[in-house]
Design an enzyme around this catalytic site. Structure first.
Site, PDB file in Angstrom:
ATOM      1  N   PRO A 222       0.856  -1.194   0.000  1.00  0.00           N
ATOM      2  CA  PRO A 222       0.000   0.000   0.000  1.00  0.00           C
ATOM      3  C   PRO A 222       0.886   1.235   0.000  1.00  0.00           C
ATOM      4  O   PRO A 222       1.778   1.363   0.844  1.00  0.00           O
ATOM      5  CB  PRO A 222      -0.792  -0.134   1.310  1.00  0.00           C
ATOM      6  CG  PRO A 222      -0.002  -1.079   2.159  1.00  0.00           C
ATOM      7  CD  PRO A 222       0.748  -1.979   1.242  1.00  0.00           C
ATOM      8  N   LEU A 223       0.691   2.127  -0.934  1.00  0.00           N
ATOM      9  CA  LEU A 223       1.578   3.269  -1.138  1.00  0.00           C
ATOM     10  C   LEU A 223       0.789   4.567  -1.073  1.00  0.00           C
ATOM     11  O   LEU A 223      -0.180   4.746  -1.810  1.00  0.00           O
ATOM     12  CB  LEU A 223       2.274   3.157  -2.504  1.00  0.00           C
ATOM     13  CG  LEU A 223       3.143   1.901  -2.691  1.00  0.00           C
ATOM     14  CD1 LEU A 223       3.434   1.672  -4.166  1.00  0.00           C
ATOM     15  CD2 LEU A 223       4.430   2.038  -1.899  1.00  0.00           C
TER      16      LEU A 223
ATOM     17  N   CYS B 276       3.517   2.685   9.888  1.00  0.00           N
ATOM     18  CA  CYS B 276       3.702   4.063   9.425  1.00  0.00           C
ATOM     19  C   CYS B 276       4.587   4.836  10.406  1.00  0.00           C
ATOM     20  O   CYS B 276       4.285   4.909  11.598  1.00  0.00           O
ATOM     21  CB  CYS B 276       2.353   4.764   9.284  1.00  0.00           C
ATOM     22  SG  CYS B 276       2.509   6.449   8.641  1.00  0.00           S
TER      23      CYS B 276
END
Length: 654
Positions: free
Chosen positions: A295-296, A382
């Protein structure tokens, strides 16, 4: 390679070297902090949204937050470009407008077409050539322009109509000549290919659209979440009256979790007939040997994921979404769950700090997306300050008990849909704790799959990923599974994978089921083909420009082919090129494979197109976009995530 090149330089053959001076290394740490879907600021960043807070939430950024933005273009703003003369969209699509003369946009289609910018030509792959101008556009004599409507070029092709058989933007389409005809009365009418539209309904219609009623319920806090409510009441009771929203004990005993789960499921069954299945009925994930696109943030949008699927990506995951924004009914956040039918295994990644945010989000995702969602991933990796300081992302690595409660609650709320976890090795250097946490995630709290990025939060991209430690963590999970006679769950590693050789060496060394690819896919989306075919692909410049064309086509199909859609596509295409220019063709290298952290000296390509695609000048990225999307509008700007020359800025014009 010239011996004058500094250590860490890419080994480029001498005949292609222009200088031994290397490019500045892009600051991926800083760029990772950018986002595009917070607080209604679709084109801004998470930092922008945070800095724009008002009232008691407003505060000055700390020294650490200022430092974290070093290397990143701050305050990115992307204006939404519209037509100078706005046509009512209902009139544009052949419908009646219920507002009539009170509509704020014009209903005069002829006047709109007279003032509209001339149609864009979308080139076919046959139009791409290696030498300037790189695209063979039709000559002016070959175009068919109607004198009464000079904006319409009947020789152009609409990439949306060509695939779908109709175009949702109607007369507002910038490729209008591809799907319009003049009626006997002299009016322009948008055409529809019914056969093609029927065929494309299955293979091209995007999934996971969230209706207005759902958004309204979320914004008014009237969306029912009975399973989450029951679970949060249990947590509150277990905490001896302590508010479940803030409770985060450091440990949860496995037997307590299982007893709690059974009791809550029984209670929920009595209240809701559609209660999720028990944990033992969860779908198992069979991901061994499959390739996984990470996931970017910002660049991992639906068009880019489609591109990676074309090149062999098996598993895709949407951009990280914030649980709180999902619960508030943010349209920007809910747009992140869109899925293209070509994405065979698709998940949604969510970030949040506590059960009261993540568990209801999971329940809503399960109800709204149902069979169009294969898994939900919890972001425990994150590293950016404004996520970490809320207790989300990698902050959960130091809150095992809270994470356990989140996983148990989300599993219950998701029914048979699996919950996965993406994490880092730890928060601080020298204090890795993933080897202790990962065995518990699977055996105690029923995580269906794990992905470990081989760096700490503190380390970010400053050093190479630690694949020896990833191996240690895999062994710890497998030992716990063998001890408790559990089915093995998929474990993916992540960090620095940039070639087929490197990918399979990491798999063999560490024992992971596969490698999640992030930066490697941004720089060379065809890496998934290399991995599948176990070869290094010396892709030609023409093939790379065909890839750019395909991205533009997918962007127009997703964002729309009207003026706003074209320039949104242009913006995201430039974002993609701000990573892809870093690719060094392997035919230019003295030794293979290429490495992701090697810095490139100034070099020329094997032809002019290859040289252009290696340009780090954002004006060249815009020039490439104009080959497929027409000239950029006057006043349009592009500011990349990394520190570099921004197109349209004063500094770029000096």
């Amino acid at each position: 390679m010239s011996s004058t090149c500094p250590p860490g330089s890419a080994p480029i053959k001498a005949e292609f070297l222009l200088s031994s001076a290397v490019r500045d290394a892009p600051d991926d740490d800083a760029a990772e902090g950018g986002s595009s879907h917070v607080s209604g600021n679709r084109n801004g960043t998470r930092e922008d949204a945070e800095d724009n807070r008002t009232g008691p939430q407003r505060r000055k950024p700390t020294r650490e937050e200022k430092k974290s933005k070093k290397g990143q273009n701050k305050g990115r703003r992307f204006q939404k470009v519209r037509d100078d003369f706005e046509l009512c969209w209902k009139i544009a699509t052949g419908k009646d407008c219920e507002f009539g003369t009170e509509c704020r946009n014009t209903h005069d289609a002829d006047a709109y077409l007279a003032a509209k910018t001339r149609d864009v030509h979308f080139p076919s792959t046959d139009c791409i050539i290696d030498e300037p101008p790189f695209i063979k556009f039709p000559s002016e004599d070959a175009t068919m322009i109607d004198e009464s409507s000079p904006s319409i070029d009947l020789t152009t092709t609409c990439p949306v109509y060509a695939v779908r058989g109709d175009c949702k933007t109607g007369l507002k389409c910038r490729f209008l000549g591809g799907h319009v005809r003049k009626t006997e009365t002299g009016k322009w009418e948008v055409t529809v290919d019914e056969e093609k539209r029927a065929q494309s309904a299955i293979f091209e219609t995007e999934l996971n659209f969230i209706g207005g009623d759902t958004v309204k319920k979320l914004r008014s806090k009237k969306y029912p979440t009975p399973i989450s409510d029951a679970y949060l009441k249990e947590l509150q009771a277990e905490g001896d009256g302590q508010n479940a929203k803030d409770a985060a004990p450091e440990t949860i005993h496995a037997s307590t979790v299982r007893q709690s789960e059974s009791a809550s499921v029984a209670e929920a069954q009595a209240d809701t007939p559609d209660v999720p299945v028990r944990t033992v009925e969860k779908k198992r994930l069979h991901w061994s040997g499959k390739s996984y696109l990470a996931p970017l943030t910002t660049v991992g949008n639906l068009p880019f994921r489609r591109l990676c699927v074309d090149y062999g990506a098996d598993i895709t995951c949407g951009e990280m979404g914030l649980a709180n924004s999902f619960l508030q009914g943010s349209k920007e956040e809910w747009s992140l769950v869109r899925r293209h039918p070509s994405e065979k295994i698709f998940g949604v990644q969510v970030a949040g700090s506590k059960p009261s945010l993540l568990v209801p989000t999971a329940e809503i995702l399960a109800k709204e997306l149902g069979n169009n969602l294969d898994f939900v991933d919890i972001n425990c990796g994150c590293p950016i300050d404004l996520v970490f300081k809320t207790g989300s992302g990698s902050a959960l690595l130091d809150s095992a008990g809270k994470l356990g409660k989140i996983l148990v609650g989300m599993n219950r709320a998701m029914g048979e849909i699996p919950v996965t976890v993406k994490l880092r090795t730890g928060v601080k250097d020298g204090k890795n704790n993933a080897h202790k946490l990962m065995p518990r995630l699977g055996s105690e709290w029923n995580a269906a799959a794990l992905t470990l990025h081989g760096r700490t939060r503190q380390q970010r991209y400053s050093r190479l990923a630690d694949w020896d430690y990833i191996k240690l963590c895999v062994e710890a999970v497998r030992a716990r599974e063998a001890e408790e006679d559990l089915h093995p769950i998929p474990i993916f590693g992540g960090g620095d994978s940039f070639s087929s050789q490197d990918y399979w060496e990491k798999v063999d060394h560490s024992g992971v089921d596969g490698v999640m690819i992030g930066r490697g896919a941004l720089i060379k989306p065809w890496i998934f083909t290399e991995v599948k075919e176990r070869r290094e692909w010396d892709i030609s410049a023409r093939e790379r420009l065909e890839l750019v064309r395909k991205f533009a086509e997918y962007g127009l199909n997703h964002f729309g082919s009207d003026t706003p859609g074209v320039n949104t596509t242009r913006r995201y295409l430039c974002e993609a090129l701000s990573f892809q220019y870093r690719y060094i063709p392997i035919g230019l290298l003295e030794t293979l494979p290429g490495r992701i952290n090697d810095r490139a000296p100034a070099f020329r390509g094997r032809n002019e197109l290859e040289t252009l695609l290696a340009s780090g000048n954002s004006q060249d990225w815009v020039r490439i976009s104009e080959m497929f999307l027409g000239p950029a509008p006057e006043g349009w700007t592009f500011t990349p995530k990394h520190k570099s020359n921004a197109y349209g800025s004063e500094e770029s014009q000096g």
